[in-house]
Design an enzyme around this catalytic site. Structure first.
Site, PDB file in Angstrom:
ATOM      1  N   VAL A   1       0.875  -1.184   0.000  1.00  7.27           N
ATOM      2  CA  VAL A   1       0.000   0.000   0.000  1.00  7.27           C
ATOM      3  C   VAL A   1       0.910   1.232   0.000  1.00  7.27           C
ATOM      4  CG1 VAL A   1      -1.700   1.337   1.346  1.00  7.27           C
ATOM      5  CG2 VAL A   1      -1.885  -1.160   1.213  1.00  7.27           C
TER       6      VAL A   1
ATOM      7  N   ASP B   1       7.086 -10.452   6.060  1.00  4.12           N
ATOM      8  CA  ASP B   1       8.275  -9.812   6.619  1.00  4.12           C
ATOM      9  C   ASP B   1       8.030  -9.647   8.124  1.00  4.12           C
ATOM     10  OD1 ASP B   1       9.458  -9.649   4.154  1.00  4.12           O
ATOM     11  OD2 ASP B   1       8.863  -7.581   3.767  1.00  4.12           O
TER      12      ASP B   1
ATOM     13  N   TYR C   1      -0.847  -9.260   9.353  1.00  2.00           N
ATOM     14  CA  TYR C   1      -1.481 -10.475   8.825  1.00  2.00           C
ATOM     15  C   TYR C   1      -2.207 -11.249   9.929  1.00  2.00           C
ATOM     16  CZ  TYR C   1       1.166  -9.634   4.547  1.00  2.00           C
ATOM     17  OH  TYR C   1       1.659  -9.084   3.399  1.00  2.00           O
TER      18      TYR C   1
ATOM     19  N   LYS D   1      -5.894  -3.706   4.900  1.00  2.00           N
ATOM     20  CA  LYS D   1      -6.808  -4.733   5.402  1.00  2.00           C
ATOM     21  C   LYS D   1      -7.923  -4.991   4.379  1.00  2.00           C
ATOM     22  CE  LYS D   1      -9.782  -5.369   9.461  1.00  2.00           C
ATOM     23  NZ  LYS D   1     -10.144  -4.773  10.753  1.00  2.00           N
TER      24      LYS D   1
HETATM   25  C1  LIG Z   1       1.753  -3.903   5.395  1.00  2.00           C
HETATM   26  C2  LIG Z   1       0.856  -2.894   4.698  1.00  2.00           C
HETATM   27  C3  LIG Z   1       0.327  -3.519   3.409  1.00  2.00           C
HETATM   28  C4  LIG Z   1      -0.313  -2.550   5.626  1.00  2.00           C
HETATM   29  O1  LIG Z   1      -1.186  -1.680   4.933  1.00  2.00           O
HETATM   30  P1  LIG Z   1      -2.040  -0.555   5.715  1.00  2.00           P
HETATM   31  O2  LIG Z   1      -3.006   0.005   4.744  1.00  2.00           O
HETATM   32  O3  LIG Z   1      -1.151   0.381   6.405  1.00  2.00           O
HETATM   33  O4  LIG Z   1      -2.755  -1.449   6.820  1.00  2.00           O
HETATM   34  P2  LIG Z   1      -4.187  -1.145   7.506  1.00  2.00           P
HETATM   35  O5  LIG Z   1      -4.273   0.324   7.791  1.00  2.00           O
HETATM   36  O6  LIG Z   1      -5.257  -1.751   6.698  1.00  2.00           O
HETATM   37  O7  LIG Z   1      -4.025  -1.939   8.882  1.00  2.00           O
HETATM   38  C5  LIG Z   1      -4.903  -2.976   9.263  1.00  2.00           C
HETATM   39  C6  LIG Z   1      -4.591  -3.365  10.689  1.00  2.00           C
HETATM   40  O8  LIG Z   1      -3.245  -3.870  10.778  1.00  2.00           O
HETATM   41  C7  LIG Z   1      -2.472  -3.058  11.654  1.00  2.00           C
HETATM   42  N1  LIG Z   1      -1.154  -2.911  11.041  1.00  2.00           N
HETATM   43  C8  LIG Z   1      -0.862  -2.407   9.829  1.00  2.00           C
HETATM   44  N2  LIG Z   1       0.471  -2.463   9.612  1.00  2.00           N
HETATM   45  C9  LIG Z   1       0.998  -3.017  10.731  1.00  2.00           C
HETATM   46  C10 LIG Z   1       2.327  -3.345  11.124  1.00  2.00           C
HETATM   47  N3  LIG Z   1       3.379  -3.119  10.330  1.00  2.00           N
HETATM   48  N4  LIG Z   1       2.520  -3.910  12.356  1.00  2.00           N
HETATM   49  C11 LIG Z   1       1.468  -4.157  13.164  1.00  2.00           C
HETATM   50  N5  LIG Z   1       0.179  -3.862  12.848  1.00  2.00           N
HETATM   51  C12 LIG Z   1      -0.039  -3.301  11.642  1.00  2.00           C
HETATM   52  C13 LIG Z   1      -3.220  -1.739  11.760  1.00  2.00           C
HETATM   53  O9  LIG Z   1      -2.937  -1.076  12.956  1.00  2.00           O
HETATM   54  C14 LIG Z   1      -4.659  -2.190  11.649  1.00  2.00           C
HETATM   55  O10 LIG Z   1      -5.074  -2.707  12.893  1.00  2.00           O
HETATM   56  P3  LIG Z   1      -6.648  -2.689  13.325  1.00  2.00           P
HETATM   57  O11 LIG Z   1      -7.379  -3.564  12.342  1.00  2.00           O
HETATM   58  O12 LIG Z   1      -6.634  -3.246  14.696  1.00  2.00           O
HETATM   59  O13 LIG Z   1      -7.066  -1.263  13.227  1.00  2.00           O
HETATM   60  C15 LIG Z   1       1.608  -1.583   4.402  1.00  2.00           C
HETATM   61  O14 LIG Z   1       2.140  -1.073   5.603  1.00  2.00           O
HETATM   62  C16 LIG Z   1       2.729  -1.725   3.385  1.00  2.00           C
HETATM   63  O15 LIG Z   1       2.504  -1.669   2.184  1.00  2.00           O
HETATM   64  N6  LIG Z   1       3.964  -1.880   3.881  1.00  2.00           N
HETATM   65  C17 LIG Z   1       5.155  -1.919   3.002  1.00  2.00           C
HETATM   66  C18 LIG Z   1       5.196  -3.158   2.167  1.00  2.00           C
HETATM   67  C19 LIG Z   1       5.186  -4.412   3.000  1.00  2.00           C
HETATM   68  O16 LIG Z   1       5.896  -4.531   3.990  1.00  2.00           O
HETATM   69  N7  LIG Z   1       4.371  -5.392   2.554  1.00  2.00           N
HETATM   70  C20 LIG Z   1       4.253  -6.668   3.210  1.00  2.00           C
HETATM   71  C21 LIG Z   1       5.308  -7.596   2.704  1.00  2.00           C
HETATM   72  S1  LIG Z   1       5.194  -9.200   3.488  1.00  2.00           S
END
Ligand SMILES: CC(C)(COP(=O)(O)OP(=O)(O)OC[C@H]1O[C@@H](n2cnc3c(N)ncnc32)[C@H](O)[C@@H]1OP(=O)(O)O)[C@@H](O)C(=O)NCCC(=O)NCCS
Length: 175
Positions: free
Chosen positions: A114, A148, A155, A125
């Site tokens: 994202v 990661d 997740y 999410k």
């Molecule tokens: C991981 C990623 C996809 C999350 O997307 P996002 O839009 O920020 O996530 P959301 O806002 O939908 O979060 C959903 C829930 O997860 C939690 N969350 C999101 N990222 C988190 C993290 N890094 N650690 C812990 N909790 C996390 C949020 O607090 C939220 O919790 P809730 O449902 O209790 O409110 C985004 O941070 C990203 O693109 N990161 C860089 C790329 C990456 O690392 N991808 C994964 C590779 S395995």
């Protein structure tokens, strides 16, 4: 439609005002900082501009990969999900995920991303739930991914388990 209503009832800035679209789902998202309304569109169309996808991956600091291989990976994926912001008739890629599969039992989700500007709003999410729902719609029951370390909790909150029943993910790399 029901899916989105259920999905977004608890998500802070996202209103449960869903309408259908060409090949995806359209959500009306209220921008917190202005009064303007923005549509967030989820699509399963795999015809994605590779440079736009590369830009998105650059924004989260991922190492670049050869575009010809990215193109091949997308072509051969079972499911490709993209998330777009649509504003004033213009759409910008803000999220991406894809899944490979044996088309019967198993699917593995890859490349979940994202745009940092859109993170922490529930969109990751939503995109994951859209992806899972698409896989469940074709009766895939075993969905796996490689997290990661810094996103394990993200997740976990979606229902993924680490090492269920002691099962370990194992990797082989060329030495
Ligand atoms: C991981 C990623 C996809 C999350 O997307 P996002 O839009 O920020 O996530 P959301 O806002 O939908 O979060 C959903 C829930 O997860 C939690 N969350 C999101 N990222 C988190 C993290 N890094 N650690 C812990 N909790 C996390 C949020 O607090 C939220 O919790 P809730 O449902 O209790 O409110 C985004 O941070 C990203 O693109 N990161 C860089 C790329 C990456 O690392 N991808 C994964 C590779 S395995």
């Amino acid at each position: 439609m029901v899916f989105w209503k259920k999905l977004f009832t608890s998500a802070g800035s996202i209103t449960p005002d869903a309408v259908s679209d060409l090949d995806g789902e359209v959500l009306t998202v209220t921008n917190n900082t202005t009064t303007s309304e923005t549509e967030i569109v989820f699509s399963t169309d795999r015809d994605i501009d590779l440079y736009e996808l590369e830009d998105l991956c650059d924004r989260v600091g991922w190492a670049r990969r050869p575009l010809r291989k990215v193109k091949k990976a997308i072509q051969h994926s079972f499911l490709v999900v993209s998330m777009w912001e649509v504003k004033a008739g213009r759409r910008v890629l803000i999220g991406f995920a894809r899944a490979t599969s044996d088309h019967a039992f198993n699917a593995t989700i890859w490349d979940v991303v994202v745009d940092p500007k859109y993170q922490n709003r529930g969109l990751g999410k939503a995109m994951m739930q859209f992806t899972i729902q698409n896989l469940r719609n074709v009766d895939i029951s075993n969905i796996t991914l490689f997290a990661d370390p810094q996103v394990v909790e993200f997740y976990r909150r979606l229902g993924f388990m680490v090492d269920p029943e002691g099962i370990k993910g194992m990797f082989w790399y060329p030495s």
